[in-house]
Design a protein around this motif. Structure first.
Motif, PDB file in Angstrom:
ATOM      1  N   THR A   1      -2.617  35.903  52.216  1.00 10.91           N
ATOM      2  CA  THR A   1      -1.973  35.499  53.464  1.00 10.91           C
ATOM      3  C   THR A   1      -0.461  35.667  53.313  1.00 10.91           C
ATOM      4  OG1 THR A   1      -1.733  33.218  52.706  1.00 10.91           O
ATOM      5  CG2 THR A   1      -3.777  33.789  53.865  1.00 10.91           C
ATOM      6  N   LYS A   2       0.263  35.454  54.394  1.00 14.71           N
ATOM      7  CA  LYS A   2       1.719  35.546  54.323  1.00 14.71           C
ATOM      8  C   LYS A   2       2.287  34.510  53.355  1.00 14.71           C
ATOM      9  CE  LYS A   2       2.211  37.288  59.065  1.00 14.71           C
ATOM     10  NZ  LYS A   2       2.741  37.012  60.431  1.00 14.71           N
ATOM     11  N   ASP A   3       1.687  33.310  53.361  1.00  8.54           N
ATOM     12  CA  ASP A   3       2.148  32.257  52.449  1.00  8.54           C
ATOM     13  C   ASP A   3       1.875  32.635  50.997  1.00  8.54           C
ATOM     14  OD1 ASP A   3       3.058  30.700  54.520  1.00  8.54           O
ATOM     15  OD2 ASP A   3       1.243  29.478  54.656  1.00  8.54           O
ATOM     16  N   ARG A   4       0.717  33.235  50.743  1.00 15.73           N
ATOM     17  CA  ARG A   4       0.375  33.638  49.372  1.00 15.73           C
ATOM     18  C   ARG A   4       1.315  34.741  48.889  1.00 15.73           C
ATOM     19  NH1 ARG A   4      -4.310  33.965  46.017  1.00 15.73           N
ATOM     20  NH2 ARG A   4      -3.516  34.701  44.010  1.00 15.73           N
ATOM     21  N   LEU A   5       1.634  35.682  49.770  1.00  8.88           N
ATOM     22  CA  LEU A   5       2.587  36.730  49.411  1.00  8.88           C
ATOM     23  C   LEU A   5       3.949  36.140  49.085  1.00  8.88           C
ATOM     24  CD1 LEU A   5       1.915  39.689  51.907  1.00  8.88           C
ATOM     25  CD2 LEU A   5       1.848  39.783  49.407  1.00  8.88           C
ATOM     26  N   SER A   6       4.380  35.198  49.918  1.00 14.00           N
ATOM     27  CA  SER A   6       5.672  34.552  49.695  1.00 14.00           C
ATOM     28  C   SER A   6       5.696  33.813  48.359  1.00 14.00           C
ATOM     29  CB  SER A   6       5.974  33.582  50.838  1.00 14.00           C
ATOM     30  OG  SER A   6       7.197  32.908  50.617  1.00 14.00           O
ATOM     31  N   THR A   7       4.586  33.145  48.028  1.00 10.60           N
ATOM     32  CA  THR A   7       4.491  32.419  46.760  1.00 10.60           C
ATOM     33  C   THR A   7       4.513  33.376  45.574  1.00 10.60           C
ATOM     34  OG1 THR A   7       3.204  30.667  47.817  1.00 10.60           O
ATOM     35  CG2 THR A   7       3.076  30.823  45.419  1.00 10.60           C
ATOM     36  N   THR A   8       3.830  34.501  45.707  1.00  9.77           N
ATOM     37  CA  THR A   8       3.802  35.498  44.632  1.00  9.77           C
ATOM     38  C   THR A   8       5.198  36.031  44.346  1.00  9.77           C
ATOM     39  OG1 THR A   8       1.529  36.171  45.152  1.00  9.77           O
ATOM     40  CG2 THR A   8       2.888  37.759  43.954  1.00  9.77           C
ATOM     41  N   VAL A   9       5.923  36.352  45.416  1.00  4.44           N
ATOM     42  CA  VAL A   9       7.295  36.849  45.242  1.00  4.44           C
ATOM     43  C   VAL A   9       8.165  35.786  44.596  1.00  4.44           C
ATOM     44  CG1 VAL A   9       9.375  37.592  46.460  1.00  4.44           C
ATOM     45  CG2 VAL A   9       7.133  38.467  47.175  1.00  4.44           C
ATOM     46  N   GLU A  10       8.019  34.548  45.055  1.00  5.64           N
ATOM     47  CA  GLU A  10       8.837  33.456  44.509  1.00  5.64           C
ATOM     48  C   GLU A  10       8.552  33.250  43.020  1.00  5.64           C
ATOM     49  OE1 GLU A  10       9.556  28.665  45.272  1.00  5.64           O
ATOM     50  OE2 GLU A  10       8.503  29.878  46.758  1.00  5.64           O
ATOM     51  N   LYS A  11       7.290  33.272  42.639  1.00  5.86           N
ATOM     52  CA  LYS A  11       6.916  33.063  41.240  1.00  5.86           C
ATOM     53  C   LYS A  11       7.357  34.218  40.351  1.00  5.86           C
ATOM     54  CE  LYS A  11       2.906  30.044  41.898  1.00  5.86           C
ATOM     55  NZ  LYS A  11       1.437  29.913  41.739  1.00  5.86           N
ATOM     56  N   SER A  12       7.499  35.397  40.924  1.00  4.35           N
ATOM     57  CA  SER A  12       7.886  36.560  40.111  1.00  4.35           C
ATOM     58  C   SER A  12       9.348  36.496  39.688  1.00  4.35           C
ATOM     59  CB  SER A  12       7.640  37.849  40.906  1.00  4.35           C
ATOM     60  OG  SER A  12       8.586  37.984  41.961  1.00  4.35           O
ATOM     61  N   LEU A  13      10.174  35.784  40.442  1.00  4.81           N
ATOM     62  CA  LEU A  13      11.613  35.801  40.173  1.00  4.81           C
ATOM     63  C   LEU A  13      12.048  34.778  39.123  1.00  4.81           C
ATOM     64  CD1 LEU A  13      12.940  36.244  43.818  1.00  4.81           C
ATOM     65  CD2 LEU A  13      12.665  37.986  42.044  1.00  4.81           C
ATOM     66  N   ALA A  14      11.354  33.652  39.047  1.00  5.38           N
ATOM     67  CA  ALA A  14      11.758  32.606  38.104  1.00  5.38           C
ATOM     68  C   ALA A  14      11.770  33.083  36.644  1.00  5.38           C
ATOM     69  CB  ALA A  14      10.861  31.384  38.269  1.00  5.38           C
ATOM     70  N   PRO A  15      10.737  33.793  36.168  1.00  7.87           N
ATOM     71  CA  PRO A  15      10.725  34.180  34.753  1.00  7.87           C
ATOM     72  C   PRO A  15      11.817  35.168  34.347  1.00  7.87           C
ATOM     73  CG  PRO A  15       8.527  34.317  35.715  1.00  7.87           C
ATOM     74  CD  PRO A  15       9.492  34.169  36.841  1.00  7.87           C
ATOM     75  N   ILE A  16      12.431  35.862  35.318  1.00  8.58           N
ATOM     76  CA  ILE A  16      13.416  36.885  34.940  1.00  8.58           C
ATOM     77  C   ILE A  16      14.837  36.342  34.910  1.00  8.58           C
ATOM     78  CG2 ILE A  16      11.993  38.735  35.891  1.00  8.58           C
ATOM     79  CD1 ILE A  16      14.052  38.874  38.213  1.00  8.58           C
ATOM     80  N   ALA A  17      15.010  35.051  35.176  1.00  9.14           N
ATOM     81  CA  ALA A  17      16.365  34.484  35.153  1.00  9.14           C
ATOM     82  C   ALA A  17      17.010  34.680  33.789  1.00  9.14           C
ATOM     83  CB  ALA A  17      16.315  33.000  35.514  1.00  9.14           C
ATOM     84  N   GLY A  18      16.243  34.398  32.733  1.00  2.00           N
ATOM     85  CA  GLY A  18      16.776  34.569  31.384  1.00  2.00           C
ATOM     86  C   GLY A  18      17.103  36.011  31.075  1.00  2.00           C
ATOM     87  N   ILE A  19      16.235  36.930  31.532  1.00  2.00           N
ATOM     88  CA  ILE A  19      16.477  38.354  31.288  1.00  2.00           C
ATOM     89  C   ILE A  19      17.752  38.809  31.989  1.00  2.00           C
ATOM     90  CG2 ILE A  19      15.564  40.678  31.721  1.00  2.00           C
ATOM     91  CD1 ILE A  19      12.757  39.462  31.471  1.00  2.00           C
TER      92      ILE A  19
ATOM     93  N   LEU B   1      13.323  43.536  41.710  1.00  2.00           N
ATOM     94  CA  LEU B   1      12.305  44.300  42.436  1.00  2.00           C
ATOM     95  C   LEU B   1      11.160  44.702  41.509  1.00  2.00           C
ATOM     96  CD1 LEU B   1      14.612  46.568  44.656  1.00  2.00           C
ATOM     97  CD2 LEU B   1      13.145  44.688  45.437  1.00  2.00           C
ATOM     98  N   GLY B   2      11.489  45.096  40.284  1.00  2.00           N
ATOM     99  CA  GLY B   2      10.454  45.439  39.314  1.00  2.00           C
ATOM    100  C   GLY B   2       9.564  44.247  38.994  1.00  2.00           C
ATOM    101  N   ALA B   3      10.166  43.062  38.905  1.00  2.00           N
ATOM    102  CA  ALA B   3       9.394  41.852  38.634  1.00  2.00           C
ATOM    103  C   ALA B   3       8.442  41.530  39.784  1.00  2.00           C
ATOM    104  CB  ALA B   3      10.337  40.678  38.389  1.00  2.00           C
ATOM    105  N   ILE B   4       8.920  41.715  41.016  1.00  2.00           N
ATOM    106  CA  ILE B   4       8.062  41.449  42.183  1.00  2.00           C
ATOM    107  C   ILE B   4       6.879  42.404  42.200  1.00  2.00           C
ATOM    108  CG2 ILE B   4       7.961  41.479  44.704  1.00  2.00           C
ATOM    109  CD1 ILE B   4      10.951  40.676  44.685  1.00  2.00           C
ATOM    110  N   LEU B   5       7.152  43.691  41.970  1.00  2.00           N
ATOM    111  CA  LEU B   5       6.076  44.687  41.971  1.00  2.00           C
ATOM    112  C   LEU B   5       5.064  44.386  40.870  1.00  2.00           C
ATOM    113  CD1 LEU B   5       4.908  47.277  43.139  1.00  2.00           C
ATOM    114  CD2 LEU B   5       6.398  48.579  41.600  1.00  2.00           C
TER     115      LEU B   5
END
Length: 465
Positions: free
Chosen positions: A310-328, A90-94
């Motif tokens: 747009t809704k698609d842009r929001l969805s993309t932003t959320v999706e991109k925020s989660l990938a970098p935190i996998a390692g963390i 959630l912190g990454a998305i925000l």
């Protein structure tokens, strides 16, 4: 704060998985940490793999059956990810919403427009501290570096005069203030109250960041007087947007989870009745999960939609925020597994047995352990997780405030003297165009000041509250 899972609590209560004496356990801890350090520093192994192997090595050196050592590790990993994994996400998305919408730029531009001259270093501390609340340290650096270089060039400042305050603000938030991963895991490990820890963390953070930021930057600028590197500044996120969120809406969104968590802590103190309806309501809305989830949902409107997403842009932003935190997430989880292996082998009880005859305060012991692991591994998060596991039994008889101070003692210790085994060291060096020696004289010294000043304030608070 979300408590540890039932399995983890049960694991804390059972007999140790090994019958090794204190001497063998002590050697096993040193061996396990040495394995982790060696794998990270010499063989450049990912911290997740190093912590996993180090946990199994600890169990083997302590004479624990392999199946029980594996169970301890997986139980700790699962409990830690269950406790803080969603919060990190959630912190990454925000944070990503803040960056992509131009909200971070809006905060920066508004504050810089009202600051100048001698006020500029103080403005940089304020910017970094506000932006650093929902962002991971590395993300915060990448976001703020263009601003630091732009201000340094435009105002003809030394990079250190502007950069050190910004770095201090980010680092203090990273080490002391939830919802950053390190403090969250430490809160979970010692069963501290998140609201109290957050409140006391702010009390410690303010004077610490002032001393390590604007005040030390005067000295750092004399030691290392370098101009802003002559290179093309990367484009800022908001340059491609037609509009961006307002300053007030952005600031309110960033501070919303902090306000909700602090409100819960205040109600807990004032009402002090778990059955009272008001306290029950604030127990829900002030929990980290609900507070951060609320901020994310609000941010989709106040940040994303306000920037024209747009809704698609929001969805993309959320999706991109989660990938970098996998390692963390993996590192934090493996750190929790290492911590549980320590506990199940009886190391925590061993430290409790040995330290009860020492004159050294528990808070100072926690700080020293975190310092040692930080120097060895270079990772503030690994230092926090490991130290929290080692000293967790010391919190059993502590008051609510002293348990929170134990978390802060670990957090300040985990920031001590960043050097060549820390990724942050190289990040700062390359972005500011410094030599290794110059980086040590500025960044490394700044981190040490944060650790020593913050640790001293924690000890001082323990004497008066």
């Amino acid at each position: 704060m979300t408590r540890l899972s039932v399995e983890m609590l049960a694991a804390d209560a059972v007999e140790p998985i090994t019958s090794a004496g204190h001497a063998r356990l002590g050697l096993a801890v040193l061996a396990g940490i040495a394995v982790i350090v060696l794998l990270i520093t010499k063989y450049k192994l990912h911290a997740f793999l190093a912590l996993t192997i180090g946990s199994l090595a600890l169990g083997a050196f302590a004479g624990a059956p392999l199946d029980k050592a594996i169970l301890s590790f997986t139980t700790g990993l699962g409990a830690t990810v269950a406790g803080v994994g969603v919060l990190i996400a959630l912190g990454a998305i925000l944070g990503r919403l803040l960056a992509d919408s131009g909200g971070a730029d809006q905060i920066v531009d508004t504050i810089l427009a009202k600051a100048g001259g001698r006020a500029m270093p103080w403005a940089m501390v304020l910017i970094a501290s506000v932006i650093g609340l929902p962002l991971f340290f590395e993300v915060g650096i990448v976001l703020l570096i263009p601003v630091v270089l732009m201000v340094a060039k435009r105002g003809n400042y030394s990079v250190m005069r502007i950069g050190i305050p910004a770095l201090a603000g980010l680092s203090v938030m990273h080490g002391l203030i939830p919802p950053h991963p390190g403090p969250l895991v430490a809160i979970d490990a010692v069963k501290a109250n998140l609201g109290v820890t957050l409140a006391l963390g702010i009390v410690v953070a303010i004077p610490t960041v002032i001393i390590a930021g604007p005040l030390f930057s005067k000295v750092a600028a004399r030691w290392v007087d370098v101009p802003a590197p002559e290179r093309m500044l990367p484009p800022r996120a908001s340059e491609e947007l037609e509009r961006r969120p307002s300053f007030g809406a952005t600031l309110a969104t960033v501070l919303l989870p902090v306000v909700l968590m602090l409100s819960k802590a205040l109600v807990d103190i004032v009402v002090d009745d778990p059955t009272h309806q008001v306290q029950r309501v604030f127990d829900v809305i002030g929990s980290p999960l609900i507070a951060l989830l609320t901020a994310v949902i609000v941010g989709m409107f106040t940040l994303g939609r306000a920037a024209g997403f747009t809704k698609d842009r929001l969805s993309t932003t959320v999706e991109k925020s989660l990938a970098p935190i996998a390692g963390i997430l993996l590192i934090v989880g493996a750190g929790g597994g290492f911590k549980q292996t320590l506990i199940d082998c009886g190391v925590g009880q061993m430290i409790l047995d040995i330290s009860k005859d020492w004159s050294i305060p528990a808070l100072l012991l926690a700080w020293l352990i975190a310092v040692a692991i930080r120097l060895a591994t270079g990772s503030a998060t690994v230092a926090t997780i490991s130290a929290a596991g080692l000293v967790a039994p010391l919190a059993a008889d502590m008051s609510t405030t002293h348990t929170a101070l134990l978390v802060l003692a670990i957090g300040t210790g985990s920031l001590f003297f960043s050097h060549v085994n820390d990724a942050g060291f190289w990040l700062v060096k390359e972005y500011f165009g410094l030599s290794v020696g110059q980086t040590v004289k500025t960044w490394s010294v700044m981190e040490t000041i944060i650790s020593v000043v913050g640790g001293g304030l924690v000890l001082l608070l323990s004497l008066v509250i």
